[in-house]
Design an enzyme around this catalytic site. Structure first.
Site, PDB file in Angstrom:
ATOM      1  N   ILE A  69      -5.173 -31.898 -39.145  1.00 14.27           N
ATOM      2  CA  ILE A  69      -6.628 -31.782 -39.012  1.00 14.27           C
ATOM      3  C   ILE A  69      -7.030 -32.855 -38.009  1.00 14.27           C
ATOM      4  O   ILE A  69      -6.583 -33.997 -38.094  1.00 14.27           O
ATOM      5  CB  ILE A  69      -7.357 -31.945 -40.369  1.00 14.27           C
ATOM      6  N   SER A  70      -7.836 -32.484 -37.024  1.00 12.30           N
ATOM      7  CA  SER A  70      -8.190 -33.413 -35.951  1.00 12.30           C
ATOM      8  C   SER A  70      -8.954 -34.621 -36.481  1.00 12.30           C
ATOM      9  O   SER A  70      -9.695 -34.534 -37.459  1.00 12.30           O
ATOM     10  CB  SER A  70      -9.047 -32.714 -34.903  1.00 12.30           C
ATOM     11  N   GLN A  71      -8.760 -35.724 -35.764  1.00 12.66           N
ATOM     12  CA  GLN A  71      -9.447 -36.976 -36.076  1.00 12.66           C
ATOM     13  C   GLN A  71     -10.956 -36.788 -35.816  1.00 12.66           C
ATOM     14  O   GLN A  71     -11.326 -36.235 -34.780  1.00 12.66           O
ATOM     15  CB  GLN A  71      -8.858 -37.996 -35.118  1.00 12.66           C
TER      16      GLN A  71
END
Ligand code: SAH
Length: 221
Positions: A69-71
């Protein structure tokens, strides 16, 4: 006991989210609409249960299937770049839906989001997560290889790619509307966020921040 615990947890998540947004502001995210969108999406609903306590840390987290999951900072930064000096995102295509977090953030900012994912199990997870977060009505998911874009819904005012490619997939250039903007991590070894703007005469390319994304892969899983 459950009834007493639930509001406490909700407050804790809301506080953690407010802290996350304050940090994003300190790190240089200025667009109030983008900050409000990240403040509105319950990120804890998108991470694995064992990692819920880290949901509001500014870090990428594992999703399963070797994806992440992207930052939050990267999500905020990418959307801020795409919005810059424009009224809105318009019809938006996301390549690499993963768990659906970024699609949910995009859905706070525009009513038309198309999100493509090549791993069937992740696509199913994204659909469930969006429903939990209450933003399913604005996102249309598609199980496909995003390198081919989504011809049936093109052209797009905004294209956002969540996986790195060595070069820009030609189909994505073709499906960008006139005046549209695409942002993608570009590069085989070292990656850079690259903004592509479609003008009447040409595509304008601007190289921006160094980043680290999972690779854009071919085919379906
Ligand atoms: N947007 C997600 C990040 C997911 S990570 C979030 O909000 O957290 C990147 C995703 O891109 C992975 O789920 C991966 O499976 C997907 N991906 C990689 N290559 C792809 C392709 N060609 N088409 C569609 N999805 C792709």
């Amino acid at each position: 006991m459950t009834r007493a615990a639930a509001p406490g947890a909700a407050t804790a998540y809301a506080n953690a989210r407010a802290t996350m947004v304050r940090r994003l502001r300190e790190q240089g995210i200025h667009d109030e609409d983008v900050l409000a969108a990240l403040a509105a999406v319950p990120r804890h609903l998108f991470v694995e249960e064992a990692l819920v306590w880290r949901a509001y840390d500014d870090t990428a987290l594992p999703l399963g299937s070797a994806q992440t999951i992207s930052q939050p900072f990267v999500v905020a930064r990418m959307i801020e770049i795409l919005l810059d000096r424009r009224g809105g995102l318009g019809k938006t295509l996301e390549i690499g839906a993963g768990c659906g977090y970024q699609a949910a953030v995009l859905a706070q900012l525009t009513s038309e989001v198309y999100a493509v994912e090549r791993i069937a199990s992740l696509l199913a997870l994204a659909k469930v997560n969006l429903r939990k977060a209450g933003s399913q009505s604005r996102v249309r998911f598609k199980y496909a290889d995003g390198q081919l874009g989504l011809p049936e819904a093109a052209p797009f005012d905004t294209v956002i790619v969540a996986a790195a490619a060595p070069r820009v997939p030609p189909a994505l250039l073709q499906q960008l509307a006139l005046g549209g903007r695409m942002l993608l991590p570009l590069g085989a070894g070292e990656q850079r966020l690259t903004l592509i703007e479609r003008r009447a005469e040409a595509y304008l390319e601007t190289r921006l921040d160094g980043v680290r994304f999972v690779p854009l892969l071919s085919g379906l899983e």
